[in-house]
Design an enzyme around this catalytic site. Structure first.
Site, PDB file in Angstrom:
ATOM      1  N   HIS A   1       0.823  -1.204   0.000  1.00  0.00           N
ATOM      2  CA  HIS A   1       0.000   0.000   0.000  1.00  0.00           C
ATOM      3  C   HIS A   1       0.865   1.265   0.000  1.00  0.00           C
ATOM      4  O   HIS A   1       2.032   1.249   0.395  1.00  0.00           O
ATOM      5  CB  HIS A   1      -0.937  -0.006   1.200  1.00  0.00           C
ATOM      6  CG  HIS A   1      -2.028  -1.018   1.081  1.00  0.00           C
ATOM      7  ND1 HIS A   1      -3.099  -1.080   1.955  1.00  0.00           N
ATOM      8  CD2 HIS A   1      -2.238  -2.011   0.174  1.00  0.00           C
ATOM      9  CE1 HIS A   1      -3.913  -2.063   1.598  1.00  0.00           C
ATOM     10  NE2 HIS A   1      -3.395  -2.651   0.525  1.00  0.00           N
TER      11      HIS A   1
ATOM     12  N   GLU B   1       0.796   3.974   1.827  1.00  0.00           N
ATOM     13  CA  GLU B   1       1.266   4.447   3.125  1.00  0.00           C
ATOM     14  C   GLU B   1       2.552   3.731   3.543  1.00  0.00           C
ATOM     15  O   GLU B   1       3.494   4.356   4.037  1.00  0.00           O
ATOM     16  CB  GLU B   1       0.191   4.222   4.199  1.00  0.00           C
ATOM     17  CG  GLU B   1      -1.143   4.878   3.890  1.00  0.00           C
ATOM     18  CD  GLU B   1      -2.108   3.948   3.173  1.00  0.00           C
ATOM     19  OE1 GLU B   1      -3.297   3.958   3.520  1.00  0.00           O
ATOM     20  OE2 GLU B   1      -1.669   3.214   2.268  1.00  0.00           O
TER      21      GLU B   1
ATOM     22  N   CYS C   1      -6.124   1.471   5.612  1.00  0.00           N
ATOM     23  CA  CYS C   1      -6.777   0.253   6.065  1.00  0.00           C
ATOM     24  C   CYS C   1      -6.171  -0.201   7.383  1.00  0.00           C
ATOM     25  O   CYS C   1      -5.264   0.417   7.935  1.00  0.00           O
ATOM     26  CB  CYS C   1      -6.638  -0.841   5.010  1.00  0.00           C
ATOM     27  SG  CYS C   1      -4.940  -1.438   4.817  1.00  0.00           S
TER      28      CYS C   1
ATOM     29  N   CYS D   1      -2.327  -0.999   7.345  1.00  0.00           N
ATOM     30  CA  CYS D   1      -1.535   0.234   7.216  1.00  0.00           C
ATOM     31  C   CYS D   1      -1.574   1.034   8.517  1.00  0.00           C
ATOM     32  O   CYS D   1      -0.586   1.672   8.890  1.00  0.00           O
ATOM     33  CB  CYS D   1      -2.059   1.077   6.066  1.00  0.00           C
ATOM     34  SG  CYS D   1      -1.689   0.376   4.445  1.00  0.00           S
TER      35      CYS D   1
END
Length: 225
Positions: A138, A140, A164, A167
């Site tokens: 992801h 992040e 999410c 993360c």
């Protein structure tokens, strides 16, 4: 009807059609563009009707980006690097004094070919290994890992979409103090992963806020300044 009358009728029809076309063109011009003094567009450059500022004017330029809009714009620009055909997410990690420490977007890990792994959201056979989810990193996470070993403690993370659950854990463990997001993922039902994400961030004392940008769009043109 004689030939003279037919000619007059035909001319009136042509003029009427031309007038209608001009009226429709005016009505469907973007009202913002019509009221902003923006003129015609030539060679990718928009010409403006108002004169350029005076070289003797000592005041600073108006309409420049705020810091929040600036960092979120970089997150959006980073998202454009994503190969994901369904959703492109970008992130920008910023220090307390406004220095960009790292940027990232959603994609596969380094060394893993994005031509040999699947980008699908669902598998026709029900096999999760035929979807992107077991492989993708992801935005992040990539932004935090791309800091050249600089500490993320006490820093702000700008991300185009609310993080999410997984993360959120990494954000907390890395020491990020604030998450600024643009949009929250729209779900048909309450998703436990996102409920848990908010709960974990709140318990860890990580500030979370939704950005309300001062500008609704930003156009980047590659041309001589």
């Amino acid at each position: 009807m004689n030939s003279r009358d037919l000619t007059l009728v035909s001319s009136a029809a042509v003029l009427g059609a031309l007038a209608s076309a001009i009226a429709l063109r005016f009505l469907f011009v973007d009202p913002k563009r019509r009221s902003s003094g923006v003129g015609s567009q030539k060679n990718g450059r928009i010409s403006r009707k108002h004169p350029p500022p005076s070289p003797f004017d000592p005041s600073k330029r108006k309409g420049y980006l705020s810091w929040d809009d600036y960092f979120m714009a970089i997150a959006f620009l980073s998202a454009e690097r994503s190969k994901d055909p369904n959703r492109q997410v970008g992130a920008c990690l910023v220090s307390e004094n406004g220095v960009i420490l790292g940027i990232g977007y959603n994609g596969f890990p380094r060394g893993c070919s994005d031509d040999k792994l699947p980008w699908a959201k669902k598998s026709k056979t029900g096999n999760p290994l035929e979807t992107k989810y077991p492989y993708v990193c992801h935005a992040e996470v990539n932004a935090i890992l791309n800091t050249n070993h600089a500490s993320a403690a006490g820093q702000r993370l700008y991300v185009t979409m609310f993080p999410c659950n997984e993360c959120a854990k990494i954000i907390i463990q890395s020491g990020v103090s604030e998450v600024i997001y643009f949009v929250e993922k729209r779900l048909n039902d309450t998703d436990a992963a996102y409920v848990a994400s908010r709960k974990l961030l709140s318990m860890a004392g990580v500030k979370v806020r939704k950005l309300q940008p001062q500008m609704d769009h930003l156009l980047i043109q590659f041309e001589d300044p």
